[in-house]
Design a protein around this motif. Structure first.
Motif, PDB file in Angstrom:
ATOM      1  N   VAL A  55      12.881  26.060  14.351  1.00  0.00           N
ATOM      2  CA  VAL A  55      11.973  25.249  15.165  1.00  0.00           C
ATOM      3  C   VAL A  55      12.826  24.333  16.036  1.00  0.00           C
ATOM      4  O   VAL A  55      13.489  23.427  15.551  1.00  0.00           O
ATOM      5  N   THR A  56      12.824  24.602  17.339  1.00  0.00           N
ATOM      6  CA  THR A  56      13.647  23.831  18.272  1.00  0.00           C
ATOM      7  C   THR A  56      12.785  22.855  19.072  1.00  0.00           C
ATOM      8  O   THR A  56      11.552  22.958  19.076  1.00  0.00           O
ATOM      9  N   GLN A  57      13.448  21.925  19.746  1.00  0.00           N
ATOM     10  CA  GLN A  57      12.732  20.944  20.544  1.00  0.00           C
ATOM     11  C   GLN A  57      11.957  21.607  21.681  1.00  0.00           C
ATOM     12  O   GLN A  57      10.829  21.229  21.989  1.00  0.00           O
ATOM     13  N   ARG A  58      12.564  22.620  22.282  1.00  0.00           N
ATOM     14  CA  ARG A  58      11.897  23.312  23.393  1.00  0.00           C
ATOM     15  C   ARG A  58      10.584  23.928  22.927  1.00  0.00           C
ATOM     16  O   ARG A  58       9.550  23.828  23.604  1.00  0.00           O
ATOM     17  N   LEU A  59      10.615  24.553  21.731  1.00  0.00           N
ATOM     18  CA  LEU A  59       9.419  25.195  21.216  1.00  0.00           C
ATOM     19  C   LEU A  59       8.342  24.164  20.888  1.00  0.00           C
ATOM     20  O   LEU A  59       7.155  24.373  21.156  1.00  0.00           O
ATOM     21  N   LEU A  60       8.736  23.020  20.336  1.00  0.00           N
ATOM     22  CA  LEU A  60       7.768  21.970  20.024  1.00  0.00           C
ATOM     23  C   LEU A  60       7.110  21.426  21.287  1.00  0.00           C
ATOM     24  O   LEU A  60       5.910  21.158  21.314  1.00  0.00           O
ATOM     25  N   ASP A  61       7.899  21.261  22.345  1.00  0.00           N
ATOM     26  CA  ASP A  61       7.354  20.765  23.612  1.00  0.00           C
ATOM     27  C   ASP A  61       6.334  21.743  24.191  1.00  0.00           C
ATOM     28  O   ASP A  61       5.279  21.342  24.703  1.00  0.00           O
TER      29      ASP A  61
ATOM     30  N   GLY B   1      17.739  17.096  14.986  1.00  0.00           N
ATOM     31  CA  GLY B   1      17.465  16.356  16.215  1.00  0.00           C
ATOM     32  C   GLY B   1      16.126  16.680  16.833  1.00  0.00           C
ATOM     33  O   GLY B   1      15.782  16.140  17.892  1.00  0.00           O
ATOM     34  N   ALA B   2      15.336  17.566  16.198  1.00  0.00           N
ATOM     35  CA  ALA B   2      14.023  17.895  16.765  1.00  0.00           C
ATOM     36  C   ALA B   2      13.083  16.705  16.635  1.00  0.00           C
ATOM     37  O   ALA B   2      12.991  16.086  15.574  1.00  0.00           O
TER      38      ALA B   2
END
Length: 425
Positions: free
Chosen positions: A380-386, A404-405
């Protein structure tokens, strides 16, 4: 139309004529009349008997039918002569005016070019061959898609040692690369690296310890604190020669093929390996303004200290205190998802909207409507969460959460392990 196989391979042309006889005659009478009445007209070079002996004129074919005291039929003469000589022979045949004792009239129908007919036959056959070839050898779009999609999961991961560690088929010999998990093994094999084996946990298995004793070993670890801890343990119990790391904040399974090859090229000997560090950015230098441009406060008390923006607060994704209300199909799909590198998107009722490779997830989510939950075998990456927050998705469930997410307020983040601990409703 002339069948090319009907005549000798040297035949170039076929002279065809028809005849009408005022009486009853037989085939020998027709052949005799043709030979007899054309003999000596143009010398020995164009004499039909001599040409037939030398094979330049083929066997003369006669077909006839007698009715009511009249005979009609056809004459076919194969020729290997050139066009001019063949035309002279055809004209000579028409000059025959008696067959046997009866008056006769021979009329030339046509002179066929056997080679042209052969060319047409070859072209027809070639078209048929090409048509069958295309139909039989060209795969359908569905077959192509299925084959390409299968390459994403069709890697030959084996189980190595008593611990059944995920490994590539070449892990049993030569140099070896040690990674953290099964997903790392699959990713490296997709870029052609097959001498790879996974720890499959934080504790170093006995199989890895034995492998490192007489092999050149490269530890390829995630660019986070967990990778530092694993490296520390590896150096205590195993014999590691080189260390390669993913960039800071990234895991090996998140890397592109180019990033993987760069990391392995830039590996360092164990004695030069250091804990992973956050990239440092140079602090911008303060420019001093001229005295006349300063405000009264600056002149009296000096320049005011200026910050560089409020620090970002990293929010670690955490397990909700209460059991989430998820439909049973989500739990069923999660059981078989590990190690597949696939993703499944569900609506609020638990209906599967789409299934795809993890690599296509970020690209395809924006085009899906009524998405409520994303379940996938990946990080689960920050890009996917956004992206999920922008589409109104309520749950994002992956294998692990990237360091860091920052969790959006309207998205619940879980791992597959969390899901297995809850179990279906």
């Amino acid at each position: 139309m002339v069948e090319p196989s009907q005549y000798a391979s040297t035949t170039k042309y076929v002279v065809k004529a028809k005849f009408d006889v005022q009486g009853v005659v037989e085939k020998p009478d027709v052949v005799g009349a043709v030979f007899g009445q054309t003999e000596g007209l143009f010398g020995p070079d164009l004499d039909l008997r001599e040409l037939q002996k030398s094979g330049r004129i083929g066997r003369i074919e006669i077909n006839l039918d007698s009715k009511h005291d009249k005979t009609a039929g056809s004459i076919v003469i194969p020729s290997s002569l050139d066009k001019v000589s063949t035309a002279i022979i055809a004209a000579a045949i028409e000059s025959v005016d008696r067959i046997g004792p009866c008056e006769a009239k021979i009329s030339l129908e046509k002179v066929e070019d056997v080679r042209e007919e052969k060319r047409k036959a070859i072209l027809t056959k070639a078209k048929d061959i090409l048509r069958k070839w295309v139909v039989e050898s060209s795969p359908s779009t569905e077959e192509v898609v299925k084959e390409v999609a299968g390459s994403l999961r069709g890697v030959d991961v084996i189980e190595y040692g008593p611990e059944k560690l995920p490994a590539g088929p070449e892990a049993e010999r030569g140099d070896i690369i040690v990674v953290e998990g099964r997903a790392d093994v699959i990713l490296l094999m997709k870029v052609g690296i097959r001498n790879v084996i996974a720890l499959n946990g934080t504790k170093v298995p006995e199989t890895i310890i034995k492998l490192t004793k007489d092999r050149e070993v490269t530890a390829f670890l995630d660019g986070d604190r967990a990778g530092d801890l694993i490296l520390k343990e590896l150096t205590q119990v195993a014999e590691i020669d080189y260390v390669a790391r993913a960039p800071f904040g990234k895991e090996v399974e998140e890397l592109t093929p180019k990033e993987i090859m760069r990391a392995l090229r830039e590996r360092v000997p164990l004695n030069m390996a250091k804990p992973i560090e956050r990239p440092q950015f140079a602090r911008p230098e303060r420019t001093e303004r001229p005295y006349q441009e300063k405000s009264y406060t600056e002149r009296a008390y000096g320049p005011r200290e200026q910050g560089y923006g409020s620090p970002e607060i990293t929010v670690r994704a955490s397990v909700p205190a209460e059991k989430p209300n998820l439909p049973p199909p989500v739990f069923d799909a999660a059981k078989d998802l590990r190690g597949t590198l696939e993703a499944v998107v569900f609506d609020e009722a638990g209906k599967e909207l789409s299934k795809m490779p993890v690599s296509e997830l970020a690209e395809k989510i924006p085009s899906l409507e009524n998405s409520h939950l994303v379940l996938f075998d990946g990080v689960v990456t920050q890009r996917l969460l956004d992206i999920a927050a922008g589409k109104g998705i309520k749950y994002v469930i992956g294998d692990r959460v990237s360091d860091g997410a920052k969790k959006p307020a309207n998205v619940s983040v879980l791992t597959l392990s969390d899901l297995s601990s809850f179990g279906p409703n």
